[in-house]
Scaffold this active site. Structure first.
Site, PDB file in Angstrom:
ATOM      1  N   GLU A  47      38.925  61.816  14.431  1.00  0.00           N
ATOM      2  CA  GLU A  47      38.207  60.812  13.615  1.00  0.00           C
ATOM      3  C   GLU A  47      38.646  60.974  12.153  1.00  0.00           C
ATOM      4  OE1 GLU A  47      34.145  62.022  12.885  1.00  0.00           O
ATOM      5  OE2 GLU A  47      33.442  59.958  12.701  1.00  0.00           O
ATOM      6  N   ASN A 107      34.170  52.764  10.830  1.00  0.00           N
ATOM      7  CA  ASN A 107      34.803  54.023  11.232  1.00  0.00           C
ATOM      8  C   ASN A 107      35.551  53.685  12.528  1.00  0.00           C
ATOM      9  OD1 ASN A 107      35.411  56.635  12.101  1.00  0.00           O
ATOM     10  ND2 ASN A 107      33.452  57.475  11.400  1.00  0.00           N
ATOM     11  N   LYS A 124      33.226  52.500  15.551  1.00  0.00           N
ATOM     12  CA  LYS A 124      32.118  53.404  15.931  1.00  0.00           C
ATOM     13  C   LYS A 124      30.785  52.660  16.026  1.00  0.00           C
ATOM     14  CE  LYS A 124      30.483  58.011  14.396  1.00  0.00           C
ATOM     15  NZ  LYS A 124      30.811  59.101  13.433  1.00  0.00           N
ATOM     16  N   GLU A 143      27.348  58.870   6.294  1.00  0.00           N
ATOM     17  CA  GLU A 143      28.087  57.881   7.096  1.00  0.00           C
ATOM     18  C   GLU A 143      27.362  56.550   7.137  1.00  0.00           C
ATOM     19  OE1 GLU A 143      30.310  58.400  10.795  1.00  0.00           O
ATOM     20  OE2 GLU A 143      29.669  60.487  10.733  1.00  0.00           O
ATOM     21  N   CYS A 169      33.153  60.497  17.647  1.00  0.00           N
ATOM     22  CA  CYS A 169      32.278  61.583  17.239  1.00  0.00           C
ATOM     23  C   CYS A 169      30.851  61.478  17.758  1.00  0.00           C
ATOM     24  CB  CYS A 169      32.306  61.754  15.723  1.00  0.00           C
ATOM     25  SG  CYS A 169      31.590  63.348  15.268  1.00  0.00           S
ATOM     26  N   ASN A 194      34.452  64.851  13.703  1.00  0.00           N
ATOM     27  CA  ASN A 194      34.271  65.776  12.575  1.00  0.00           C
ATOM     28  C   ASN A 194      32.832  66.259  12.682  1.00  0.00           C
ATOM     29  OD1 ASN A 194      36.447  65.385  10.028  1.00  0.00           O
ATOM     30  ND2 ASN A 194      36.310  63.599  11.364  1.00  0.00           N
TER      31      ASN A 194
HETATM   32  N1  CDT Z   1      31.219  62.434  12.357  1.00  0.00           N
HETATM   33  C1  CDT Z   1      30.089  62.570  13.088  1.00  0.00           C
HETATM   34  O1  CDT Z   1      29.641  61.640  13.739  1.00  0.00           O
HETATM   35  N2  CDT Z   1      29.472  63.772  13.035  1.00  0.00           N
HETATM   36  C2  CDT Z   1      28.204  64.041  13.637  1.00  0.00           C
HETATM   37  C3  CDT Z   1      27.539  65.111  12.832  1.00  0.00           C
HETATM   38  C4  CDT Z   1      26.117  65.239  13.145  1.00  0.00           C
HETATM   39  S1  CDT Z   1      25.088  64.157  12.316  1.00  0.00           S
HETATM   40  C5  CDT Z   1      24.995  64.732  10.731  1.00  0.00           C
HETATM   41  C6  CDT Z   1      28.313  64.490  15.093  1.00  0.00           C
HETATM   42  O2  CDT Z   1      27.560  63.959  15.917  1.00  0.00           O
HETATM   43  O3  CDT Z   1      29.080  65.403  15.401  1.00  0.00           O
END
Ligand code: CDT
Length: 308
Positions: A47, A107, A124, A143, A169, A194
């Site tokens: 991502e 995204n 996304k 985000e 993600c 990420n």
């Molecule tokens: N990039 C992304 O979606 N990361 C989220 C982080 C947790 S929510 C702050 C994930 O689900 O891994």
């Protein structure tokens, strides 16, 4: 005749704020060449693979963040990656921040076939984190400020000799993501992520990040009889430690390859797409066993409701 697809999961180590896109594209191309050496048909990148994970900072004026987004794909700076992939006959999936001509911000992940044809774009659906500046956090996860959720949902495309879907993600944590693709016969789901190790709203989850990452992708694969390829941008990026543990999961739910570092690292698996039918045509024969007539709440309501 089995349908074998050799897939590379090309994990990236951190990308710092001052790293240029040109430098990052060189790293992507090095991983792509390694993948070609291993006879990969398809390479999956993470991502937001072209820049640092910029939602960790807040800007009052959105225009100040425009430089993190791509306004075209391929762009002049990513064209060498597209050219190299076509020359090597390797397809790829790449995540990036997209700014449309209408000013919409997504995204996004793009899927490119071995001949250089763009197969599909996925935006996304589940956008995690927060909309507003939260100055008390050690780092932001804004985000929901930087990206709007896609209304296009989860497509599945005929490509690479099979049926390919994408998610990004946080999408991987939601069973609906897999099921919507499962109902379209998906055979391989591609996912970049990420994931900061430190989960600010509930730090007791920090130690479980690796477990939860595997848990959701392994169960999503098994319950839908599909391969899942999860690829991290890992390591300490601008002081924030992010999960690695990129993996390729079989339709049985077993992990068949996993990264060992938090750096740029390629893992490869030969994926038999016909293995999906072992699950799709037995225990998870949807047409025979599913009961959509009692699943109405799944699509008719969002949050929990209580009868009393
Ligand atoms: N990039 C992304 O979606 N990361 C989220 C982080 C947790 S929510 C702050 C994930 O689900 O891994």
């Amino acid at each position: 005749m089995t349908r074998m697809l050799t897939i590379g999961a090309a994990q990236l180590g951190p990308i710092q704020k001052n790293d240029t896109r040109e430098q990052v594209v060189q790293r992507l191309m090095a991983l792509l060449r390694q993948a070609a050496h291993h006879k990969c048909d398809l390479v999956v990148f993470p991502e937001l693979a072209l820049t640092t994970f910029f939602p960790r900072w807040f800007v009052d004026n959105m225009c100040d963040a425009d430089h993190w987004y791509e306004t075209s794909m391929p762009s002049p700076v990513t064209q060498p990656l597209f050219d190299e992939a076509k020359k090597l006959g390797v397809g790829f999936c790449l995540g990036y921040a997209e700014l449309t001509n209408d000013g919409e911000r997504f995204n996004t992940q793009i899927l490119v076939e071995r001949d250089g044809t763009v197969v599909a774009k996925y935006r996304k659906v589940h956008i995690p984190g927060h909309e507003h500046h939260e100055p008390d956090r050690p780092f932001q996860h804004a985000e929901r400020y930087y990206f709007q959720p896609s209304m296009e949902g989860f497509g599945v495309w005929k490509a690479f000799g099979g049926r390919v879907g994408m998610m990004i993600c946080n999408d991987r944590r939601w069973p609906e993501t897999y099921r919507v693709m499962g109902l379209q016969g998906v055979e391989v789901i591609l996912c970049g992520y990420n994931t900061p190790i430190h989960y600010v709203p509930d730090p007791s989850q920090d130690i479980l990040q690796g477990f939860h990452n595997a848990l959701v992708m392994q169960s999503g694969a098994y319950q839908n009889g599909t391969w899942v390829v999860g690829v991290a941008k890992a390591g300490v990026e601008e002081g924030v430690d992010s999960l690695g543990q990129s993996m390729i999961v079989a339709p049985s739910g077993q992990i068949v390859a996993q990264t060992l570092t938090t750096d740029d690292e390629l893992i490869v698996a030969r994926c038999d797409l016909d293995w999906c039918d072992k699950y799709k045509k037995t225990l998870f024969d949807f047409d025979r066993y599913r009961r959509p007539e009692v699943y109405g709440r799944i699509t008719s309501q969002r949050g929990v409701t209580y009868e009393d």
